[in-house]
Design an enzyme around this catalytic site. Sequence first.
Site, mmCIF file in Angstrom:
data_model
loop_
_atom_site.group_PDB
_atom_site.id
_atom_site.type_symbol
_atom_site.label_atom_id
_atom_site.label_comp_id
_atom_site.label_asym_id
_atom_site.label_seq_id
_atom_site.Cartn_x
_atom_site.Cartn_y
_atom_site.Cartn_z
ATOM 1 N N GLY A 13 0.787 -1.226 0.000
ATOM 2 C CA GLY A 13 0.000 0.000 0.000
ATOM 3 C C GLY A 13 0.819 1.276 0.000
ATOM 4 N N SER A 14 2.027 1.256 -0.578
ATOM 5 C CA SER A 14 2.789 2.512 -0.590
ATOM 6 C C SER A 14 2.137 3.537 -1.514
ATOM 7 C CB SER A 14 4.260 2.269 -0.971
ATOM 8 O OG SER A 14 4.379 1.908 -2.326
ATOM 9 N N ASN A 15 1.486 3.096 -2.584
ATOM 10 C CA ASN A 15 0.760 4.051 -3.444
ATOM 11 C C ASN A 15 -0.456 4.620 -2.714
ATOM 12 O OD1 ASN A 15 1.827 4.507 -6.251
ATOM 13 N ND2 ASN A 15 1.980 2.277 -6.138
ATOM 14 N N LEU A 89 -4.193 -6.968 -7.555
ATOM 15 C CA LEU A 89 -3.775 -8.012 -8.498
ATOM 16 C C LEU A 89 -4.928 -8.787 -9.129
ATOM 17 C CD1 LEU A 89 -0.642 -9.371 -6.587
ATOM 18 C CD2 LEU A 89 -0.766 -7.700 -8.440
ATOM 19 N N LEU A 91 -8.669 -9.280 -11.230
ATOM 20 C CA LEU A 91 -9.527 -8.627 -12.224
ATOM 21 C C LEU A 91 -10.724 -8.022 -11.505
ATOM 22 C CD1 LEU A 91 -10.096 -10.845 -15.405
ATOM 23 C CD2 LEU A 91 -9.051 -8.576 -15.289
ATOM 24 N N ASN A 106 -6.167 2.475 -12.774
ATOM 25 C CA ASN A 106 -5.101 1.599 -12.283
ATOM 26 C C ASN A 106 -3.747 2.256 -12.562
ATOM 27 O OD1 ASN A 106 -3.862 -0.878 -11.335
ATOM 28 N ND2 ASN A 106 -3.423 -1.397 -13.475
ATOM 29 N N HIS A 108 0.202 1.216 -13.426
ATOM 30 C CA HIS A 108 1.027 0.076 -13.859
ATOM 31 C C HIS A 108 2.479 0.538 -13.966
ATOM 32 C CE1 HIS A 108 1.782 -3.814 -15.690
ATOM 33 N NE2 HIS A 108 2.579 -3.199 -16.535
ATOM 34 N N ASP A 149 -4.787 -4.556 -17.761
ATOM 35 C CA ASP A 149 -3.888 -3.529 -18.317
ATOM 36 C C ASP A 149 -4.239 -3.065 -19.734
ATOM 37 O OD1 ASP A 149 -2.391 -3.782 -15.953
ATOM 38 O OD2 ASP A 149 -1.167 -5.384 -16.790
#
Length: 230
Positions: A13-15, A89, A91, A106, A108, A149
């Site tokens: 969870g750093s983002n 991770l 869908l 998202n 990436h 993606d």
Amino acid sequence: MTSRIAVLASGGGSNLQAILDYFDQLGDRRAGTVALVASDRPASGALTRARAHGIASVALEDRTKTVGVPLGQALDEHRIDLVVLAGYLRLVPVDVVRRFEERLLNVHPALLPAFGGPGMYGLRVHQAVIDSGVRISGVTVHQVNEEFDRGAIIAQWPVPVLAGDDAQRLAARVLRVEHVLFPRIVNAVAAGRITAARPLMLPSHGDHPTFSLSRDEGCLVADVERLVNG
Ligand code: GRF
């Protein structure tokens, strides 16, 4: 009124933390509030961070469907307007994709459509970049659709691949840019300033954005903010 944002994360969870820190920094100027953190992994660090910030957190239902809450239900219960995947991770179920459409993002850690798709996550992405021999990687923020993606790209930022890089070193350099770019894009999408029809455009002249990485962190932040916020 600010958007109610759900952050979905499978890992540390750093983002998520970068989004929370940026929103704190913006204070009343922020266009959204993180109202929910959801994870497919009950032990995820993202849920721990959410609890530490007094944010509602839920463990999502797993494949056995015997534990956890279905994603659509959690989003309804917390009246979510915008869904942000930050190292998530799984869908996203089709019903949620259809319901949120442009309000599902998202991040990436490479320049899509290369180095994405099923199984392309974590260090595998950076190893594939190094093995391919490309000299530029980067960060992509895109809308989420039914395929991994493949949704419309709304922002990209280049990151150089340097001599002697291994997957860990490249991952750390890319993650630094994720932490600067993603929160600012999330806020701009919440504010309606950035959409798939109006994506972030890199400058066609002047300093190339990768150069800000070789200067200090402040240069990177200033370059991103100049382009995202105008
Ligand atoms: C980031 O590189 C993100 O792009 C990827 O997984 C990593 C997540 O890190 N999908 P964190 O959980 O936000 O620390």
